[in-house]
Design an enzyme around this catalytic site. Structure first.
Site, PDB file in Angstrom:
ATOM      1  N   GLU A   1      10.454   1.454  10.112  1.00  8.43           N
ATOM      2  CA  GLU A   1      11.478   2.477   9.838  1.00  8.43           C
ATOM      3  C   GLU A   1      10.779   3.815  10.016  1.00  8.43           C
ATOM      4  O   GLU A   1       9.946   4.196   9.195  1.00  8.43           O
ATOM      5  CB  GLU A   1      12.025   2.336   8.412  1.00  8.43           C
ATOM      6  CG  GLU A   1      12.808   1.067   8.151  1.00  8.43           C
ATOM      7  CD  GLU A   1      14.147   1.022   8.879  1.00  8.43           C
ATOM      8  OE1 GLU A   1      14.526   2.008   9.532  1.00  8.43           O
ATOM      9  OE2 GLU A   1      14.811  -0.026   8.807  1.00  8.43           O
TER      10      GLU A   1
ATOM     11  N   GLU B   1      10.898  17.013  14.393  1.00  6.86           N
ATOM     12  CA  GLU B   1      11.350  16.621  13.051  1.00  6.86           C
ATOM     13  C   GLU B   1      10.597  17.488  12.042  1.00  6.86           C
ATOM     14  O   GLU B   1       9.410  17.289  11.803  1.00  6.86           O
ATOM     15  CB  GLU B   1      11.024  15.140  12.807  1.00  6.86           C
ATOM     16  CG  GLU B   1      11.485  14.676  11.444  1.00  6.86           C
ATOM     17  CD  GLU B   1      10.938  13.303  11.027  1.00  6.86           C
ATOM     18  OE1 GLU B   1       9.793  12.979  11.348  1.00  6.86           O
ATOM     19  OE2 GLU B   1      11.690  12.588  10.352  1.00  6.86           O
TER      20      GLU B   1
ATOM     21  N   CYS C   1      14.134  11.077   5.987  1.00  2.53           N
ATOM     22  CA  CYS C   1      14.156  10.650   7.395  1.00  2.53           C
ATOM     23  C   CYS C   1      15.539  10.866   8.007  1.00  2.53           C
ATOM     24  O   CYS C   1      15.651  11.182   9.180  1.00  2.53           O
ATOM     25  CB  CYS C   1      13.744   9.194   7.501  1.00  2.53           C
ATOM     26  SG  CYS C   1      14.667   8.106   6.418  1.00  2.53           S
TER      27      CYS C   1
ATOM     28  N   LYS D   1       0.852  -1.197   0.000  1.00  2.00           N
ATOM     29  CA  LYS D   1       0.000   0.000   0.000  1.00  2.00           C
ATOM     30  C   LYS D   1       0.885   1.243   0.000  1.00  2.00           C
ATOM     31  O   LYS D   1       1.537   1.550   0.988  1.00  2.00           O
ATOM     32  CB  LYS D   1      -0.890   0.040   1.244  1.00  2.00           C
ATOM     33  CG  LYS D   1      -1.916   1.160   1.138  1.00  2.00           C
ATOM     34  CD  LYS D   1      -2.422   1.633   2.466  1.00  2.00           C
ATOM     35  CE  LYS D   1      -1.648   2.768   3.045  1.00  2.00           C
ATOM     36  NZ  LYS D   1      -1.720   4.025   2.306  1.00  2.00           N
TER      37      LYS D   1
END
Ligand code: NAD
Length: 475
Positions: free
Chosen positions: A246, A377, A280, A173
């Site tokens: 992750e 972040e 990331c 997905k």
């Protein structure tokens, strides 16, 4: 095989094109124009995809690994054969500039071919005339793969390639923000893989939640935010699914006083801003020794002024827009906070109204350690520069985060840099380079940046169970 990359998007279930039970729109983030209508899977269609993957599993897992490796390598060939179309579509749906698209699509082909060379050895732990103990790895079954919008193709390949080599079947997905390239990959793979081995369903977050809860899915391999990672871990408990997560990061880069300032400034720029910092492992907090702070800050700003932000499909664009409105609004809010707190901005700082989700490269001068631009972040092109004097202090500050994805240390004295690196709580610490990934090098986060490993044999092993066989032939 020739397909139209820019029209007719369909899901792939059991090797066939499947339309959605509904539709949703995909947009070009550089213009905010609608570029495609995307099928939206119903729960019933997801169930059909999982059933197809389950039905394909016995035959696929029984095939010799060499055949599976060959087919995964062939996926790499197919990506390469259609690289130009993939790159153009990737820029259109994700926003990234040409160079970034080349890196991602070239990397995807390379990853397939390299992962296809991997296999897991059988460990014989005891061997005598009448007794043999061996441990081997066996596939898990149906793998649910869920991907984010920053590297939609490469991060899908990081999952699909090892899952298939290990003998599993897949239901993927993609992010609802960037489904197009992955849907086209599914279309191409209908010709290559047996029906049901690789299925792709598109839809929103709810579809991800259904996949994660599905009792016939043996494992979920997820890349995305830490917040969603927590939900997945909870939902996976129903049938004790294996999980690889992750997740997010707030990576520190520590610059020691003995670096070559000019050269390092350029490397640090890309460390922080590649892919418009929607990365990331972007360097998200730049700790600079006070002796070189002013000079390095000036070099960084000077270099940043030479970098062009614009439509990724325009020649000469270095950095594209933010991928979607949700992330764009988040950044606007963060930029307002920087202004409200009166933080000193060395470059950028003002987000325009569009069209297009453009955010200027922004560099913030030594904001307080507890401010949002340091603690959160950002996932966008805003970088706080932070001054330090004492190594113990900077290591403490670098580690003062729930995240532990990656980090970097920059300095000519390699021993000193290495000692600093070993004290950082992160899954990868680069010294004097950054973002050098490999299919053969383990990657995974510490703390709340994730669970498990991708890449390397360790990553391949995550798509398997361990099975010990004890043979007593004395009888
Ligand atoms: P996200 O968590 O919002 O979404 C990722 C995927 O999860 C999407 O496909 C989404 O539809 C799906 N999803 C959302 N809710 C779900 C649920 N409840 N159950 C199952 N699936 C669900 O993340 P994003 O905004 O697409 O990506 C940005 C984040 O990803 C950042 O935090 C970034 O650091 C992280 N990221 C991590 C890595 C890594 O390797 N560690 C790589 C890239 C991005």
């Amino acid at each position: 095989m020739s397909i139209d990359f820019f029209n007719d998007y369909s899901m792939t279930i059991s090797g066939k094109a499947v339309g959605g039970s509904g539709m949703f729109d995909a947009f070009n983030p550089a213009s905010e124009e609608r570029i495609a209508s995307v099928p939206e899977a119903s729960l019933e269609q997801l169930n059909t995809a999982v059933a197809a993957a389950e039905a394909a599993f016995p035959q696929w897992s029984a095939r010799p690994i060499e055949e599976r490796q060959q087919l995964v390598s062939r996926i790499g060939d197919v990506i390469e054969e259609h690289a130009e179309s993939f790159m153009r579509l990737l820029t259109r749906e994700q926003g990234k500039a040409r160079k970034g698209a080349e890196w991602e699509i070239g990397g995807s082909a390379y990853w397939c071919r390299e992962i296809a060379k991997q296999s897991l050895p059988v460990h014989v732990t005891e061997l005598s005339t009448d007794r043999r103990v061996e441990t081997r790895r066996v596939p898990l079954g149906v793998i649910g793969c869920i991907t984010p919008w920053n590297f939609p193709v490469l991060l899908a390949v990081w999952k699909i390639a090892p899952a298939l080599v290990a003998g599993n079947t897949v239901v993927l997905k993609p992010s609802p923000y960037t489904p197009l390239c992955t849907l086209k990959l599914g279309e191409l793979l209908r010709e290559i893989l047996p029906p049901g081995v690789f299925n792709i369903v598109s839809g929103g977050n709810e579809l991800g939640a259904w996949l994660t809860k599905h009792p016939k899915v043996s494992k979920v391999s997820f890349t995305g935010s830490t917040a969603t990672g927590r939900k997945i871990m909870e939902a996976a408990s129903g049938n004790l699914k294996r999980i690889t997560l992750e997740l997010g990061g707030n990576d520190p880069a520590i610059v020691l006083p003995d670096v070559d300032i000019k050269e390092t400034a350029q490397k640090l720029f890309w460390a922080a801003f590649q892919n418009s910092a929607q990365f990331c492992v972007a360097a998200k907090r730049l700790y600079i020794h006070e002796d070189i702070y002013d000079e390095l800050a000036a070099e960084l700003v000077a270099f940043a002024r030479t970098v062009k932000v614009g439509d990724g499909s325009d020649q000469g664009t270095d950095l594209g827009p933010i991928q979607n409105r949700m992330q764009f609004e988040k950044l606007k809010d963060l930029f307002a906070d920087i202004k409200d707190r009166g933080q000193n901005v060395l470059l950028g700082g003002d987000i325009g109204e569009g069209p297009g989700y453009f955010v200027p490269v922004t560099i913030v001068d030594n904001p307080p350690e507890d401010s949002r631009v340091v603690m959160e972040e950002a996932f966008g092109p805003v970088l706080p520069l932070l001054k330090f004097k004492d190594l113990d202090d900077v290591i403490k500050r670098a580690n003062n985060t729930e995240y532990g994805l990656a980090a970097s240390v920059w300095g000519r004295d390699i021993d000193a840099a290495r000692k600093a690196a070993e004290r950082i709580e992160a899954g990868t610490v680069w010294i004097n380079e950054i973002h050098t990934f490999s299919p053969h090098v383990a990657f995974g986060g510490h703390k709340q940046s994730g669970i498990g490993i991708e890449n390397a044999l360790e990553g391949l092993a995550e798509y398997t169970n361990s099975q010990t066989i004890v043979v007593n032939s004395a009888a």
